[in-house]
Design a protein around this motif. Structure first.
Motif, PDB file in Angstrom:
ATOM      1  N   ALA A  13       0.773  -1.127  -0.107  1.00  0.00           N
ATOM      2  CA  ALA A  13       0.026  -0.055  -0.049  1.00  0.00           C
ATOM      3  C   ALA A  13       0.917   1.341  -0.083  1.00  0.00           C
ATOM      4  O   ALA A  13       0.173   2.366  -0.391  1.00  0.00           O
ATOM      5  CB  ALA A  13      -0.966  -0.045   1.176  1.00  0.00           C
ATOM      6  N   PHE A  14       2.192   1.120   0.417  1.00  0.00           N
ATOM      7  CA  PHE A  14       2.989   2.357   0.432  1.00  0.00           C
ATOM      8  C   PHE A  14       3.833   2.605  -0.751  1.00  0.00           C
ATOM      9  O   PHE A  14       4.538   3.547  -1.088  1.00  0.00           O
ATOM     10  CB  PHE A  14       3.909   2.101   1.890  1.00  0.00           C
ATOM     11  CG  PHE A  14       4.931   3.600   2.062  1.00  0.00           C
ATOM     12  CD1 PHE A  14       4.194   4.591   2.566  1.00  0.00           C
ATOM     13  CD2 PHE A  14       5.829   3.384   1.795  1.00  0.00           C
ATOM     14  CE1 PHE A  14       4.775   5.851   2.930  1.00  0.00           C
ATOM     15  CE2 PHE A  14       6.811   4.799   1.893  1.00  0.00           C
ATOM     16  CZ  PHE A  14       6.109   5.834   2.283  1.00  0.00           C
ATOM     17  N   ASP A  15       3.743   1.537  -1.657  1.00  0.00           N
ATOM     18  CA  ASP A  15       4.495   1.393  -2.807  1.00  0.00           C
ATOM     19  C   ASP A  15       4.572   2.653  -3.728  1.00  0.00           C
ATOM     20  O   ASP A  15       5.367   3.629  -4.123  1.00  0.00           O
ATOM     21  CB  ASP A  15       4.069   0.435  -4.090  1.00  0.00           C
ATOM     22  CG  ASP A  15       4.493  -0.788  -3.490  1.00  0.00           C
ATOM     23  OD1 ASP A  15       5.274  -0.818  -2.214  1.00  0.00           O
ATOM     24  OD2 ASP A  15       4.188  -1.828  -4.088  1.00  0.00           O
ATOM     25  N   GLU A  16       2.945   3.316  -4.161  1.00  0.00           N
ATOM     26  CA  GLU A  16       2.900   4.563  -4.700  1.00  0.00           C
ATOM     27  C   GLU A  16       3.620   5.945  -4.016  1.00  0.00           C
ATOM     28  O   GLU A  16       3.915   6.717  -4.721  1.00  0.00           O
ATOM     29  CB  GLU A  16       1.433   4.806  -4.921  1.00  0.00           C
ATOM     30  CG  GLU A  16       0.555   4.868  -3.804  1.00  0.00           C
ATOM     31  CD  GLU A  16      -0.903   5.494  -3.891  1.00  0.00           C
ATOM     32  OE1 GLU A  16      -0.995   6.459  -4.781  1.00  0.00           O
ATOM     33  OE2 GLU A  16      -1.544   4.109  -3.771  1.00  0.00           O
ATOM     34  N   TYR A  17       3.578   5.910  -2.739  1.00  0.00           N
ATOM     35  CA  TYR A  17       4.181   6.907  -1.892  1.00  0.00           C
ATOM     36  C   TYR A  17       5.599   6.646  -1.971  1.00  0.00           C
ATOM     37  O   TYR A  17       6.207   7.702  -2.271  1.00  0.00           O
ATOM     38  CB  TYR A  17       3.700   7.053  -0.496  1.00  0.00           C
ATOM     39  CG  TYR A  17       2.082   6.966  -0.365  1.00  0.00           C
ATOM     40  CD1 TYR A  17       1.363   8.196  -0.432  1.00  0.00           C
ATOM     41  CD2 TYR A  17       1.470   5.745  -0.189  1.00  0.00           C
ATOM     42  CE1 TYR A  17       0.096   8.411  -0.128  1.00  0.00           C
ATOM     43  CE2 TYR A  17       0.110   5.865  -0.012  1.00  0.00           C
ATOM     44  CZ  TYR A  17      -0.508   7.003  -0.096  1.00  0.00           C
ATOM     45  OH  TYR A  17      -1.995   7.278   0.104  1.00  0.00           O
ATOM     46  N   CYS A  18       6.162   5.682  -2.035  1.00  0.00           N
ATOM     47  CA  CYS A  18       7.575   5.495  -2.079  1.00  0.00           C
ATOM     48  C   CYS A  18       8.149   5.900  -3.619  1.00  0.00           C
ATOM     49  O   CYS A  18       9.000   6.806  -3.796  1.00  0.00           O
ATOM     50  CB  CYS A  18       7.912   4.296  -1.835  1.00  0.00           C
ATOM     51  SG  CYS A  18       9.831   3.924  -1.892  1.00  0.00           S
ATOM     52  N   LEU A  19       7.401   5.682  -4.694  1.00  0.00           N
ATOM     53  CA  LEU A  19       7.553   6.106  -6.022  1.00  0.00           C
ATOM     54  C   LEU A  19       7.584   7.645  -6.020  1.00  0.00           C
ATOM     55  O   LEU A  19       8.495   8.115  -6.553  1.00  0.00           O
ATOM     56  CB  LEU A  19       6.504   5.498  -6.751  1.00  0.00           C
ATOM     57  CG  LEU A  19       6.829   5.868  -8.247  1.00  0.00           C
ATOM     58  CD1 LEU A  19       8.147   5.617  -8.890  1.00  0.00           C
ATOM     59  CD2 LEU A  19       5.544   5.328  -8.867  1.00  0.00           C
ATOM     60  N   ALA A  20       6.467   8.274  -5.562  1.00  0.00           N
ATOM     61  CA  ALA A  20       6.586   9.619  -5.369  1.00  0.00           C
ATOM     62  C   ALA A  20       7.421  10.369  -4.796  1.00  0.00           C
ATOM     63  O   ALA A  20       8.114  11.282  -5.388  1.00  0.00           O
ATOM     64  CB  ALA A  20       4.950  10.156  -4.703  1.00  0.00           C
ATOM     65  N   LEU A  21       7.938   9.872  -3.726  1.00  0.00           N
ATOM     66  CA  LEU A  21       9.066  10.054  -3.005  1.00  0.00           C
ATOM     67  C   LEU A  21      10.485  10.346  -3.799  1.00  0.00           C
ATOM     68  O   LEU A  21      11.300  11.184  -3.988  1.00  0.00           O
ATOM     69  CB  LEU A  21       9.581   9.446  -1.667  1.00  0.00           C
ATOM     70  CG  LEU A  21      10.746   9.470  -0.805  1.00  0.00           C
ATOM     71  CD1 LEU A  21      10.948  10.920  -0.307  1.00  0.00           C
ATOM     72  CD2 LEU A  21      11.175   8.501   0.065  1.00  0.00           C
ATOM     73  N   PHE A  22      10.622   9.202  -4.573  1.00  0.00           N
ATOM     74  CA  PHE A  22      11.925   9.083  -5.313  1.00  0.00           C
ATOM     75  C   PHE A  22      11.798   9.904  -6.666  1.00  0.00           C
ATOM     76  O   PHE A  22      12.822  10.574  -6.946  1.00  0.00           O
ATOM     77  CB  PHE A  22      12.114   7.695  -5.869  1.00  0.00           C
ATOM     78  CG  PHE A  22      12.733   6.794  -4.585  1.00  0.00           C
ATOM     79  CD1 PHE A  22      14.018   7.395  -3.925  1.00  0.00           C
ATOM     80  CD2 PHE A  22      11.917   5.930  -4.016  1.00  0.00           C
ATOM     81  CE1 PHE A  22      14.267   6.287  -2.926  1.00  0.00           C
ATOM     82  CE2 PHE A  22      12.660   5.032  -3.002  1.00  0.00           C
ATOM     83  CZ  PHE A  22      13.858   5.384  -2.402  1.00  0.00           C
ATOM     84  N   ARG A  23      10.531  10.303  -7.119  1.00  0.00           N
ATOM     85  CA  ARG A  23      10.368  11.188  -7.916  1.00  0.00           C
ATOM     86  C   ARG A  23      10.829  12.576  -7.765  1.00  0.00           C
ATOM     87  O   ARG A  23      11.335  13.312  -8.479  1.00  0.00           O
ATOM     88  CB  ARG A  23       8.736  10.880  -8.711  1.00  0.00           C
ATOM     89  CG  ARG A  23       8.567   9.789  -9.677  1.00  0.00           C
ATOM     90  CD  ARG A  23       7.393   9.611 -10.023  1.00  0.00           C
ATOM     91  NE  ARG A  23       6.950   8.363 -11.182  1.00  0.00           N
ATOM     92  CZ  ARG A  23       5.814   7.982 -11.399  1.00  0.00           C
ATOM     93  NH1 ARG A  23       4.851   8.605 -10.867  1.00  0.00           N
ATOM     94  NH2 ARG A  23       5.700   7.264 -12.216  1.00  0.00           N
ATOM     95  N   GLY A  44      12.921  -4.522  -6.030  1.00  0.00           N
ATOM     96  CA  GLY A  44      12.098  -5.616  -6.460  1.00  0.00           C
ATOM     97  C   GLY A  44      10.693  -5.215  -6.447  1.00  0.00           C
ATOM     98  O   GLY A  44       9.851  -6.126  -7.049  1.00  0.00           O
ATOM     99  N   ILE A  45      10.452  -3.917  -6.440  1.00  0.00           N
ATOM    100  CA  ILE A  45       9.178  -3.453  -6.731  1.00  0.00           C
ATOM    101  C   ILE A  45       9.060  -2.801  -8.272  1.00  0.00           C
ATOM    102  O   ILE A  45      10.029  -1.816  -8.584  1.00  0.00           O
ATOM    103  CB  ILE A  45       8.866  -2.417  -5.829  1.00  0.00           C
ATOM    104  CG1 ILE A  45       8.889  -2.763  -4.284  1.00  0.00           C
ATOM    105  CG2 ILE A  45       7.716  -1.617  -6.266  1.00  0.00           C
ATOM    106  CD1 ILE A  45       8.768  -1.362  -3.179  1.00  0.00           C
ATOM    107  N   PRO A  46       8.288  -3.491  -9.103  1.00  0.00           N
ATOM    108  CA  PRO A  46       8.575  -3.177 -10.544  1.00  0.00           C
ATOM    109  C   PRO A  46       8.218  -1.973 -10.689  1.00  0.00           C
ATOM    110  O   PRO A  46       8.853  -1.196 -11.808  1.00  0.00           O
ATOM    111  CB  PRO A  46       7.421  -3.925 -10.812  1.00  0.00           C
ATOM    112  CG  PRO A  46       7.029  -5.199 -10.106  1.00  0.00           C
ATOM    113  CD  PRO A  46       7.322  -4.472  -8.855  1.00  0.00           C
ATOM    114  N   SER A  47       7.493  -0.947 -10.242  1.00  0.00           N
ATOM    115  CA  SER A  47       7.189   0.427 -10.574  1.00  0.00           C
ATOM    116  C   SER A  47       8.275   1.481 -10.102  1.00  0.00           C
ATOM    117  O   SER A  47       8.219   2.557 -10.716  1.00  0.00           O
ATOM    118  CB  SER A  47       5.725   0.677 -10.027  1.00  0.00           C
ATOM    119  OG  SER A  47       6.011   0.845  -8.524  1.00  0.00           O
TER     120      SER A  47
END
Length: 292
Positions: A13-23, A44-47
Motif C-alpha cells: 500500500a505504500f508503493d505509490e508513496y515511495c515512488l512519489a518520494l523518489f520522483r 524488487g518493486i516493478p514500478s
C-alpha cells in the motif's frame, strides 16, 4: 543536496508513496545514497526504478550527506539513529505505517512535507540520548538509546528487585517486573504504556518508571537528565533482561548498570507549523470529538 535513504520493508500500500518520494528527489536534482538492504527491497518493486549515487551498509559506510530520510515506523527511526550516531546529519521520519511519533511525516502529507524541506521551511532540533556503562561490553558500540533504557525480569513468575542510586544517593529498591528510564523523547513510548507522564522533547529530564511495582505507592519520578543513575538487580534466576530501545541482552545480576546522559545528541527535522502539540493531537487523538 545529498540525501541518505534508510528504511525497511513496507506493505504494498505504500508503493505509490515511495515512488512519489523518489520522483520528487529526482526532480530536485538531489543526490541519493541508499541503505543497501533497503535498496535491494525497493529494487524488487516493478514500478520503482532507482539509480542511486551510492549505497551504504552501516555507520562507517555512510557518506557525507545533508540529511537522512528514515522510511518506516518509529522502530525504523530508532535504527536510523544507530546509523547516524554522533554525526551532524538531521533525520526526517517518514511513516509508511500507522502511528508514529518519531516518524511523523504521514504518507498523505508527504508531498507538502517534501516541499517544505527542500524550500528550507524547517528547523533542526537536538534530541538527548541515554548511555549505558557496564564493566562488560554488553551492547558494544551501540550502548546508547534515544527512547529508553529498560531492565525487566526474564520469566513470567517472580519479580526482580532493582536497587537504584541517584548521583550516589540511595533512591529506592523497586520490587517490580522491571524499570524504565525514559528520555523526554521516549516519554510517549514504552513509559507512556505503563502510566508515565508525557514530557515535551525540549525537557531536560528523565523519567524513572517502574513496571508493575509491588508497592502501589511507588510512582514514576522525573529527574534532571544530567543525573547519574546506578542500578543493581537481584533476580531469583540470577539474570535479567536489559534493553536499549529495540536492542536487548541478558545480563547476570552481578553486573552493575550505570545510566547517564550520552555525550552526543541526535538532530531531527521539525517542519515549520509542525509542533509537538500538533503531533499529540494527531497521534493521540486529542480533541477528537464530534463537537469539535
Amino acid at each position: 543536496m545529498r540525501i541518505a535513504i534508510f528504511g525497511k520493508q513496507f506493505d504494498p500500500a505504500f508503493d505509490e508513496y515511495c515512488l512519489a518520494l523518489f520522483r520528487h528527489l529526482s526532480l530536485t536534482g538531489a543526490g541519493i545514497c541508499i541503505y543497501k538492504p533497503f535498496y535491494e527491497f525497493v529494487s524488487g518493486i516493478p514500478s520503482i526504478k532507482l539509480n542511486p549515487d551510492s549505497v551504504f551498509k552501516d555507520h562507517a559506510d555512510l557518506p557525507e550527506c545533508d540529511m537522512l530520510f528514515s522510511i518506516g515506523g518509529d522502530g525504523t527511526f530508532l535504527d536510523a539513529v544507530t546509523i547516524v550516531r554522533d554525526r551532524p546529519i538531521p533525520i526526517v521520519g517518514i511513516n509508511s505505517g500507522r502511528l508514529g511519533f518519531l516518524a511523523d511525516v504521514s504518507k498523505d502529507e508527504l508531498p507538502s512535507a517534501l516541499n517544505d524541506i527542500f524550500e528550507g521551511h524547517y528547523k533542526v532540533r537536538q534530541l538527548d540520548l541515554l548511555k549505558l556503562d557496564t564493566h562488560i561490553p554488553a551492547f558494544g558500540e551501540l550502548d546508547f538509546a534515544l527512547n529508553e533504557f529498560a531492565v525487566a525480569k526474564r520469566d513470567s513468575s517472580s519479580m526482580i528487585t532493582i536497587h537504584a542510586n541517584l548521583n550516589g544517593d540511595y533512591l529506592n529498591s523497586y520490587w517490580a517486573d522491571g524499570l524504565i528510564i525514559a528520555t523526554a523523547t521516549g516519554s510517549t513510548a514504552y513509559s507512556l504504556s505503563v502510566g508515565g507522564p508525557i514530557m515535551h522533547p525540549a525537557s531536560k529530564n528523565l523519567i524513572i518508571n517502574p513496571i508493575a511495582p509491588h508497592n502501589l505507592t511507588v510512582r514514576p519520578l522525573v529527574v534532571p537528565n544530567d543525573f547519574d543513575l546506578t542500578l543493581r538487580v537481584e533476580s531469583r534466576g540470577g539474570s535479567y533482561l536489559v534493553s536499549l530501545d529495540s536492542r536487548s541482552c541478558i545480563l547476570e545480576e552481578s553486573i552493575e548498570l550505570k545510566i547517564r546522559k550520552a555525550d552526543f545528541s541526535v538532530s531531527v527535522i521539525e517542519r515549520n507549523g509542525k509542533t509537538f502539540y500538533s503531533t499529540l493531537r494527531s497521534k493521540l487523538m486529542w480533541g477528537a470529538d464530534r463537537r469539535n
